[in-house]
Design an enzyme around this catalytic site. Structure first.
Site, PDB file in Angstrom:
ATOM      1  N   SER A 284       0.846  -1.109  -0.065  1.00  0.00           N
ATOM      2  CA  SER A 284      -0.080   0.001  -0.127  1.00  0.00           C
ATOM      3  C   SER A 284       0.985   1.428   0.069  1.00  0.00           C
ATOM      4  O   SER A 284       1.567   1.562  -0.867  1.00  0.00           O
ATOM      5  CB  SER A 284      -0.940  -0.077   1.283  1.00  0.00           C
ATOM      6  OG  SER A 284      -2.201   0.936   0.944  1.00  0.00           O
TER       7      SER A 284
ATOM      8  N   ASP B 209      -9.758  -5.393  -4.161  1.00  0.00           N
ATOM      9  CA  ASP B 209      -9.352  -4.191  -3.448  1.00  0.00           C
ATOM     10  C   ASP B 209     -10.157  -2.969  -3.261  1.00  0.00           C
ATOM     11  O   ASP B 209     -10.126  -2.412  -4.448  1.00  0.00           O
ATOM     12  CB  ASP B 209      -7.938  -3.997  -4.053  1.00  0.00           C
ATOM     13  CG  ASP B 209      -6.959  -2.891  -2.989  1.00  0.00           C
ATOM     14  OD1 ASP B 209      -7.637  -2.423  -2.304  1.00  0.00           O
ATOM     15  OD2 ASP B 209      -6.029  -3.310  -2.887  1.00  0.00           O
TER      16      ASP B 209
ATOM     17  N   HIS C 198      -7.546  -5.835  -0.012  1.00  0.00           N
ATOM     18  CA  HIS C 198      -6.509  -4.771   0.140  1.00  0.00           C
ATOM     19  C   HIS C 198      -5.469  -5.492   1.212  1.00  0.00           C
ATOM     20  O   HIS C 198      -4.333  -5.479   0.791  1.00  0.00           O
ATOM     21  CB  HIS C 198      -6.867  -3.500   0.788  1.00  0.00           C
ATOM     22  CG  HIS C 198      -5.619  -2.588   0.450  1.00  0.00           C
ATOM     23  ND1 HIS C 198      -5.088  -2.320  -0.539  1.00  0.00           N
ATOM     24  CD2 HIS C 198      -5.206  -1.878   1.613  1.00  0.00           C
ATOM     25  CE1 HIS C 198      -4.013  -1.310  -0.314  1.00  0.00           C
ATOM     26  NE2 HIS C 198      -4.136  -1.167   1.255  1.00  0.00           N
TER      27      HIS C 198
END
Length: 282
Positions: free
Chosen positions: A95, A224, A253
């Protein structure tokens, strides 16, 4: 565990497990190095030196008022690489950490890096712009900032659902995983948590990706809900010179927790020939 001190006096906490070729992990928002524990233990048990740090403002690191931006994050990663004299490292970023990895190579080059892995990563750009029509509108990030500023404890609890896909029918995500997300989030300084929203959403990593001259594995779930794959993983694969894209069907995610066995295997395969684990060597 140890710490380094940056040029502005910020202490960066890191954990350093195992021995062998270095694999360095950069965590997502609003987490800490502990989010990588499954991968750290696994890779360290298979012949790698596994290292992960708490980004400034997060976890056990200092909480300075300034420097909560991607350039500083990348420079702090660079200081850690230098302090530990890491070479031929595999950099792994989840991320926001994926942006940190890309910006590090973009600013500091790849002289210490052998390969890179971007997991559910924010590059090339999360924000919708005329040149990035698949991005998310600014209103999404304004709502995130409002949630953090108004009641971050409840916001972390609510955010854990889409983060791990717990809001999907048939989800098997445990309450413990969601509680761990909340706990890590509560260790992040409010200023750092707030500022980081701008850092991960508005930073354009396109030029950084173009400067990445090492083999790069992109891992992204096609469900996601935080960093949608079309504007991120798939787009990054088109920009990078040497990219391998692995799409995890229905993965959220937070696939580092929900798909850890698959991710661990892919990390070893990409990094090199697996070394037998301690148990296997007995």
């Amino acid at each position: 565990m140890g710490t380094i001190t940056t040029t502005d006096g910020t202490r960066i906490h890191y954990k350093d497990w195992g021995s062998g070729p270095p694999m360095v992990f950069s965590h997502g928002w609003p987490l800490t190095a502990d989010a990588w524990d499954d991968q750290l233990m696994f890779t360290a048990s298979h012949g790698y030196r596994a290292i992960a740090h708490d980004r400034r403002g997060h976890g056990r690191s200092s909480q300075p008022w300034n420097g909560n931006d991607m350039d500083t994050y990348a420079d702090n990663l660079g200081l850690l690489m230098e302090a530990l004299d890491l070479n031929d490292a595999v950099l792994v970023g989840h991320s926001t950490g994926g942006g940190e990895v890309a910006r590090y190579i973009g600013r500091h080059g790849s002289s210490r890096v052998a390969k890179a892995v971007l997991v559910s990563a924010v590059p090339p750009l999360m924000l919708r712009t005329p040149d990035n029509p698949k991005g998310l509108p600014m209103e999404v990030f304004d709502e995130i900032r409002a949630g953090v500023a108004t009641n971050r404890s409840q916001y972390w609890k609510d955010l854990s659902a889409p983060f791990y896909g717990a809001n999907r029918p048939g989800s098997t995500v445990s309450q413990g995983v969601r509680d761990a997300f909340w706990l890590m989030g509560m260790t992040v300084g409010l200023k750092a948590a707030y500022d980081c929203v701008k850092a991960f959403s508005e930073t354009d990593f396109t030029d950084d990706l173009r400067r990445m001259d090492v083999p790069t594995l992109i891992v992204h779930g096609d469900d996601d809900q935080i960093v949608p794959i079309d504007a991120s993983g798939r787009h990054s694969a088109e920009i990078l010179a040497d990219a391998t894209l692995k799409v995890y069907p229905s993965a959220p995610h937070g696939l580092t927790a929900t798909h850890k066995a698959q991710l661990n295997a892919d990390l070893l395969e990409f990094a090199g020939v697996p070394v037998p684990s301690q148990r296997e060597r007995r």
